[in-house]
Write a protein that holds these residues in place. Structure first.
Motif, mmCIF file in Angstrom:
data_model
loop_
_atom_site.group_PDB
_atom_site.id
_atom_site.type_symbol
_atom_site.label_atom_id
_atom_site.label_comp_id
_atom_site.label_asym_id
_atom_site.label_seq_id
_atom_site.Cartn_x
_atom_site.Cartn_y
_atom_site.Cartn_z
ATOM 1 N N ARG A 1 0.902 -1.187 -0.168
ATOM 2 C CA ARG A 1 -0.131 0.099 -0.176
ATOM 3 C C ARG A 1 0.867 1.321 -0.048
ATOM 4 O O ARG A 1 0.272 2.359 -0.438
ATOM 5 C CB ARG A 1 -1.014 -0.038 1.056
ATOM 6 N N ALA A 2 1.936 1.304 0.533
ATOM 7 C CA ALA A 2 2.833 2.541 0.780
ATOM 8 C C ALA A 2 4.302 2.222 0.759
ATOM 9 O O ALA A 2 4.986 3.021 1.337
ATOM 10 C CB ALA A 2 2.498 3.278 2.314
ATOM 11 N N GLY A 3 4.499 1.201 -0.114
ATOM 12 C CA GLY A 3 6.206 0.981 -0.297
ATOM 13 C C GLY A 3 6.859 0.579 1.143
ATOM 14 O O GLY A 3 6.192 0.303 2.387
ATOM 15 N N PHE A 4 8.086 0.781 1.074
ATOM 16 C CA PHE A 4 8.879 0.510 2.635
ATOM 17 C C PHE A 4 8.443 1.476 3.671
ATOM 18 O O PHE A 4 8.433 0.655 4.628
ATOM 19 C CB PHE A 4 10.476 1.057 2.119
ATOM 20 N N PRO A 5 8.181 2.609 3.804
ATOM 21 C CA PRO A 5 7.419 3.434 4.748
ATOM 22 C C PRO A 5 6.149 2.561 5.254
ATOM 23 O O PRO A 5 5.868 2.437 6.498
ATOM 24 C CB PRO A 5 7.352 4.543 4.380
ATOM 25 N N ILE B 1 11.033 -8.882 2.520
ATOM 26 C CA ILE B 1 11.500 -8.141 1.209
ATOM 27 C C ILE B 1 12.121 -8.967 0.349
ATOM 28 O O ILE B 1 12.367 -9.029 -0.826
ATOM 29 C CB ILE B 1 11.973 -6.860 1.810
ATOM 30 N N GLY B 2 13.259 -9.744 0.858
ATOM 31 C CA GLY B 2 14.036 -10.447 0.256
ATOM 32 C C GLY B 2 13.465 -11.668 -0.764
ATOM 33 O O GLY B 2 14.085 -11.905 -1.708
ATOM 34 N N ARG C 1 16.693 -7.404 -7.537
ATOM 35 C CA ARG C 1 17.798 -6.668 -7.134
ATOM 36 C C ARG C 1 17.516 -6.209 -5.562
ATOM 37 O O ARG C 1 18.488 -6.713 -4.870
ATOM 38 C CB ARG C 1 18.200 -5.717 -8.162
ATOM 39 N N THR C 2 16.332 -5.741 -5.245
ATOM 40 C CA THR C 2 16.159 -5.204 -4.056
ATOM 41 C C THR C 2 16.071 -6.523 -3.020
ATOM 42 O O THR C 2 16.469 -6.607 -1.943
ATOM 43 C CB THR C 2 14.855 -4.671 -3.962
#
Length: 405
Positions: A82-86, A321-322, A203-204
């Motif tokens: 919904r709002a990326g990493f934050p 994330i990985g 990559r992330t």
């Protein structure tokens, strides 16, 4: 992102709005990880339509597949979408802070007024921990030890954990169970499902996994180069968060081995806090905040709670994330499923060993102790009473029993 997974064209939310949604869930989500996943489905699939039913099931499957607290990881994934990493950080903070703050306040109350609390009250909290862990062992065994080989792995894992009661022994159990799973178990290939609606590049993902493994391997080396009071805590809590399959209850033996033998927290405090952790909403991993606040060494209090809480949840954040970019391929690997089947059976054995030592041996001394534990177990498993009510009642009954007997 697929049209279905993008919540019918709704614009992404701000991190603050994600935080507020998860804060409400963090204040009201009682009942453990399975209940949390039900709350999430009702809130984000049925009511808010952030994602489809199929996408939600995919995300839950990913988080059940990873070590760490599944419900917290699902929340991180939803916040990320919904709002990326934050948004991922906001979702974790909103869902985690309420129970963490309550447990820290309880730890400080025990430190300041522990001598004024009735002995039976704390003993009642230790007794209810017997019922909670027994319920967790039974529930996990029913789902994860479904045949003779898995039951055997669990039994041998429990024996090894009891004979080799250390973090190294528990790590050996996990690795050995994975090898046995690869050797003996077979898992069917999964069916194709729609992609998870979370835009993370490979990559992330690789960078996140590099950080995860670098910390897991590098923290012990860093302690040798730069001795301090804080780094060993970070290492042990990070390792516990990295190696736990099966939910919050399974972290109990790892945290007990990390804190009690080192003298950081005495066993009575450990079990009293674990009992109370059943009565608060949100993830059970916030028990780490209680331990950090209760440390007999520095840092303790709010600083110690923050250090331990971040350390135990950091692996979950990095792994979610990985692995997301590689999940479509990974979840269909029969070898991966077989290894995790062995690990899951081994974790049942570790929790079974923890049920005996330290939980049972530190709480059950008299017939009335066993009776209270039995009633608490029936209340949780068959009467379906809320865990917070069972914990509160057990503490009060424990205080009453100590005054009578």
């Amino acid at each position: 992102m697929s049209p279905e997974g993008s919540a019918k064209g709704v614009k992404p939310d701000s991190a603050w709005s994600v935080f507020l949604v998860f804060l409400r869930l963090g204040l009201t989500s009682f009942g453990g990880p399975i209940a949390h996943l039900g709350y999430f489905r009702e809130e984000f699939v049925a009511r808010r339509q952030w994602l489809s039913e199929r996408s939600y099931v995919d995300l839950v499957a990913l988080c059940q597949f990873l070590p760490g607290p599944a419900s917290s990881q699902v929340g991180m994934g939803l916040g990320l979408s919904r709002a990326g990493f934050p948004g991922a950080v906001a979702a974790w903070a909103g869902f985690t802070l309420p129970s963490a703050v309550i447990l820290v306040l309880f730890a400080q109350g025990m430190s300041a007024w522990g001598s004024a609390l009735p002995d039976g009250l704390l003993h009642g909290l230790k007794i209810v921990a017997v019922a909670v862990v027994a319920q967790a062992v039974w529930g996990m065994a029913r789902h994860l030890c479904t045949d003779v080989p898995r039951v055997t792995v669990a039994a041998f894992a429990a024996c090894v954990a009891l004979l080799w009661p250390s973090a190294v022994g528990q790590l050996s159990v996990i690795v050995g169970a994975a090898v046995v799973g690869l050797t003996l178990f077979r898992a069917a290939q999964g069916q194709a499902t729609e992609s998870l609606p979370i835009p993370i590049s490979r990559r992330t993902g690789v960078m996140s996994l590099v950080v995860f493994f670098s910390l897991l391997a590098g923290l012990p080396l860093l302690i040798q180069v730069w001795p301090s009071q804080t780094l060993p805590m970070v290492q042990d809590f990070y390792r516990a968060g990295s190696l736990v399959f099966g939910g919050g209850h399974v972290v109990l033996p790892l945290l007990q081995a990390a804190t009690v033998p080192n003298g950081w927290v005495d066993n009575d405090t450990f079990l009293a806090g674990y009992g109370l952790a059943q009565a608060v909403p949100g993830p059970l991993f916030t028990f780490a905040a209680f331990l950090g606040a209760s440390m007999n060494v520095q840092p303790s209090g709010w600083v110690g709670a923050s250090v331990c809480l971040i350390a135990v949840f950091a692996p979950s954040f990095l792994l979610v994330i990985g692995v997301l970019p590689f999940w479509e391929q990974l979840r269909h690997s029969a070898r991966t499923q077989a290894a995790l089947a062995g690990v899951n059976a081994g974790m049942v054995g570790l929790l079974l060993a923890a049920l005996y030592n330290p939980v049972w041996t530190s709480a059950i001394f008299k017939p009335q102790d066993f009776g209270l534990a039995l009633i608490a177990l029936v209340a949780l498993m068959f009467w379906k009473l809320p865990p917070w009510l069972v914990v509160l009642a057990s503490g009060l009954i424990g205080a009453w029993l100590s005054s009578v007997y």
